[in-house]
Enzyme design. Structure first.
Site, PDB file in Angstrom:
ATOM      1  N   LYS A   1       0.674  -1.243   0.142  1.00 60.56           N
ATOM      2  CA  LYS A   1       0.044  -0.067   0.106  1.00 60.56           C
ATOM      3  C   LYS A   1       0.693   1.183   0.001  1.00 60.56           C
ATOM      4  O   LYS A   1       2.054   1.089   0.277  1.00 60.56           O
ATOM      5  CB  LYS A   1      -0.891  -0.019   1.123  1.00 60.56           C
ATOM      6  CG  LYS A   1      -0.105  -0.081   2.494  1.00 60.56           C
ATOM      7  CD  LYS A   1      -1.140  -0.554   3.675  1.00 60.56           C
ATOM      8  CE  LYS A   1      -0.370  -0.606   5.014  1.00 60.56           C
ATOM      9  NZ  LYS A   1      -0.925  -1.150   6.147  1.00 60.56           N
TER      10      LYS A   1
ATOM     11  N   ARG B   1     -10.753  -0.476  15.336  1.00 67.96           N
ATOM     12  CA  ARG B   1     -10.305   0.386  14.241  1.00 67.96           C
ATOM     13  C   ARG B   1     -11.185   0.080  13.165  1.00 67.96           C
ATOM     14  O   ARG B   1     -12.385   0.221  12.932  1.00 67.96           O
ATOM     15  CB  ARG B   1      -9.143   0.663  13.853  1.00 67.96           C
ATOM     16  CG  ARG B   1      -8.531   1.728  13.022  1.00 67.96           C
ATOM     17  CD  ARG B   1      -7.036   1.540  12.644  1.00 67.96           C
ATOM     18  NE  ARG B   1      -6.575   0.377  11.929  1.00 67.96           N
ATOM     19  CZ  ARG B   1      -5.383  -0.071  11.195  1.00 67.96           C
ATOM     20  NH1 ARG B   1      -4.713   1.302  11.327  1.00 67.96           N
ATOM     21  NH2 ARG B   1      -5.127  -1.045  10.732  1.00 67.96           N
TER      22      ARG B   1
ATOM     23  N   TYR C   1      17.233  29.077   5.637  1.00 65.87           N
ATOM     24  CA  TYR C   1      16.311  29.794   6.202  1.00 65.87           C
ATOM     25  C   TYR C   1      16.189  29.946   7.679  1.00 65.87           C
ATOM     26  O   TYR C   1      16.459  28.987   8.521  1.00 65.87           O
ATOM     27  CB  TYR C   1      14.675  28.837   5.806  1.00 65.87           C
ATOM     28  CG  TYR C   1      14.373  29.178   4.413  1.00 65.87           C
ATOM     29  CD1 TYR C   1      13.884  30.393   3.959  1.00 65.87           C
ATOM     30  CD2 TYR C   1      13.927  28.066   3.745  1.00 65.87           C
ATOM     31  CE1 TYR C   1      13.321  30.615   2.834  1.00 65.87           C
ATOM     32  CE2 TYR C   1      13.456  28.450   2.413  1.00 65.87           C
ATOM     33  CZ  TYR C   1      13.109  29.646   2.110  1.00 65.87           C
ATOM     34  OH  TYR C   1      12.552  29.723   0.795  1.00 65.87           O
TER      35      TYR C   1
ATOM     36  N   MET D   1      12.120  23.344   0.645  1.00 64.21           N
ATOM     37  CA  MET D   1      11.445  22.474   0.036  1.00 64.21           C
ATOM     38  C   MET D   1      12.348  21.589  -1.128  1.00 64.21           C
ATOM     39  O   MET D   1      11.879  20.346  -1.344  1.00 64.21           O
ATOM     40  CB  MET D   1      10.379  23.200  -0.954  1.00 64.21           C
ATOM     41  CG  MET D   1       9.529  22.341  -1.652  1.00 64.21           C
ATOM     42  SD  MET D   1       8.125  23.332  -2.474  1.00 64.21           S
ATOM     43  CE  MET D   1       7.057  24.205  -1.159  1.00 64.21           C
TER      44      MET D   1
HETATM   45  C1  PLP Z   1      -0.331  -1.945   6.799  1.00 64.04           C
HETATM   46  C2  PLP Z   1      -0.720  -3.325   7.146  1.00 64.04           C
HETATM   47  C3  PLP Z   1       0.159  -4.284   7.590  1.00 64.04           C
HETATM   48  C4  PLP Z   1       1.617  -4.227   7.355  1.00 64.04           C
HETATM   49  O1  PLP Z   1       1.931  -3.616   8.629  1.00 64.04           O
HETATM   50  P1  PLP Z   1       3.531  -3.291   8.791  1.00 64.04           P
HETATM   51  O2  PLP Z   1       3.346  -2.817  10.257  1.00 64.04           O
HETATM   52  O3  PLP Z   1       3.920  -2.192   7.799  1.00 64.04           O
HETATM   53  O4  PLP Z   1       4.217  -4.388   8.903  1.00 64.04           O
HETATM   54  C5  PLP Z   1      -0.525  -5.398   7.878  1.00 64.04           C
HETATM   55  N1  PLP Z   1      -1.935  -5.741   7.884  1.00 64.04           N
HETATM   56  C6  PLP Z   1      -2.580  -4.740   7.602  1.00 64.04           C
HETATM   57  C7  PLP Z   1      -4.149  -4.960   7.811  1.00 64.04           C
HETATM   58  C8  PLP Z   1      -2.245  -3.413   7.575  1.00 64.04           C
HETATM   59  O5  PLP Z   1      -3.026  -2.500   7.385  1.00 64.04           O
END
Ligand code: PLP
Length: 345
Positions: free
Chosen positions: A38, A130, A245, A293
């Site tokens: 992701k 969650r 800056y 930046m």
């Molecule tokens: C993002 C995610 C993971 C991976 O988590 P890490 O802490 O990056 O290893 C695993 N399971 C779910 C449901 C996630 O949202």
């Protein structure tokens, strides 16, 4: 006119380190290892990560949004994408057309997907409050469904002794004994390090593949991303003069300052102002002043001779950067910018 100017900032990506990290997760037990890709593969590039990990044998990949799926296509044979946020009415046409399946989180999502007759993955909330179904509602909702994977997700894996870890494990194991599914999955990267009891059939590592956190055996994850940026200008400043800056760096001695083409727009976090470092000929060159930046300055007084146009190496071990920047390794990775030329080795 076909003009493609070179980029003055490079993200150097170590495909062998990525694969070696995944293999360590895959080798930590009988459980299969998937991969969370992701947020564009935690900043490194989701499609590049997928292709390398698929070639190494990874079969299950996780994204958050359906919107992330098209950029991953075409998929190598045998590879499956799952979408952690599940489905909604407006995404159904795309969801049915794309080669991916949802992880369903709510009774409404289950009702929507049930009509398709397709296999499902379910997320159960075992204490994080969650995303996910309540354990008590799962047996009824599961009736008539073919559950490919029953998932839950741990809230406190970075604190191994936290009582919520064992509590979630217990709730998930109880449910797994009552609800038939092809596979059961509970652990993220740090969850895999909690031990085999947490592995079930499938683990879902993310950050540990990309250089953050620990491998299941407790060693640090191998760094995958390194930065390199071109020196745009070198200047000699007298003691007492400031750089950048806010005049946040004041030279304590006559100093040679290299200004490079890298800034917070590239993910070189502003929290690294006066705290990050570059390497030149093995010499550590501290960040001088605020990261802006598009630019950062480094004190190269002690480095071997450098010229404008040379490249500076800027190591990006996510945990080391997290320790000095006040950000987490996750935040630093997913903030890696789009402007870099990404170069995989
Ligand atoms: C993002 C995610 C993971 C991976 O988590 P890490 O802490 O990056 O290893 C695993 N399971 C779910 C449901 C996630 O949202």
């Amino acid at each position: 006119m076909d003009v493609n100017p070179p980029c003055d900032a490079r993200l150097l990506l170590d495909g062998d380190a990525l694969v070696a990290n995944w293999r360590d997760f895959a080798a930590c037990g009988p459980a299969e290892a998937g991969a969370a890709i992701k947020a564009d593969g935690y900043g490194v590039g989701a499609r590049d990560a997928l292709l390398r990990l698929a070639a190494a044998g990874c079969r299950r990949f996780y994204v958050a949004h359906w919107h992330e799926v098209p950029a991953l296509l075409p998929l190598p044979d045998g590879v499956q994408i799952s979408v952690l946020h599940g489905v909604a009415d407006d995404v159904m046409p795309a969801a049915l057309a794309l080669p991916a399946q949802p992880v369903l989180n709510t009774p409404a999502q289950v009702a929507l997907w049930r009509q398709t007759g397709r296999p499902v993955e379910l997320m159960v909330d075992t204490g994080m409050n969650r995303l996910g179904l309540a354990p008590a509602e799962v047996p009824d909702l599961a009736a008539g469904l073919t559950i490919a994977v029953l998932h839950s997700h741990l809230a406190c894996t970075e604190a191994p002794a936290h009582p919520l870890n064992a509590a979630q494990l217990g709730r998930f194991a109880d449910l797994a004994a009552r609800v038939p599914a092809g596979l059961y999955a509970l652990a993220n990267s740090a969850g895999a390090g909690l031990g085999p009891a947490y592995h079930f059939d499938l683990i879902r590592p993310g950050v540990g593949l990309y250089g953050g956190g620990l491998l299941p055996d407790g060693r640090p994850s191998r760094t995958v991303a390194h930065m390199a940026a071109r020196i745009l200008q070198l200047r000699d400043v007298p003691a007492g003069s400031s750089v950048g800056y806010g005049a946040a760096f004041v030279a304590a001695r006559p100093s040679r300052i290299a200004t490079v083409a890298l800034g917070y727009a590239d993910g070189y976090a502003r929290g690294l102002s006066n705290r990050g470092w570059a390497l030149a000929g093995g010499v550590r060159c501290p960040a001088a002043g605020r990261v802006s930046m598009d630019l950062a300055a480094f004190d190269v007084t002690d480095a071997p001779p450098l010229a404008e146009g040379d490249w500076l190496d800027i190591p990006f071990d996510p945990e080391a950067m997290a320790a000095v920047s006040g950000r987490t390794s996750y935040e630093l990775l997913v903030a890696l910018g789009r402007r870099f030329e990404r170069v995989w080795a």
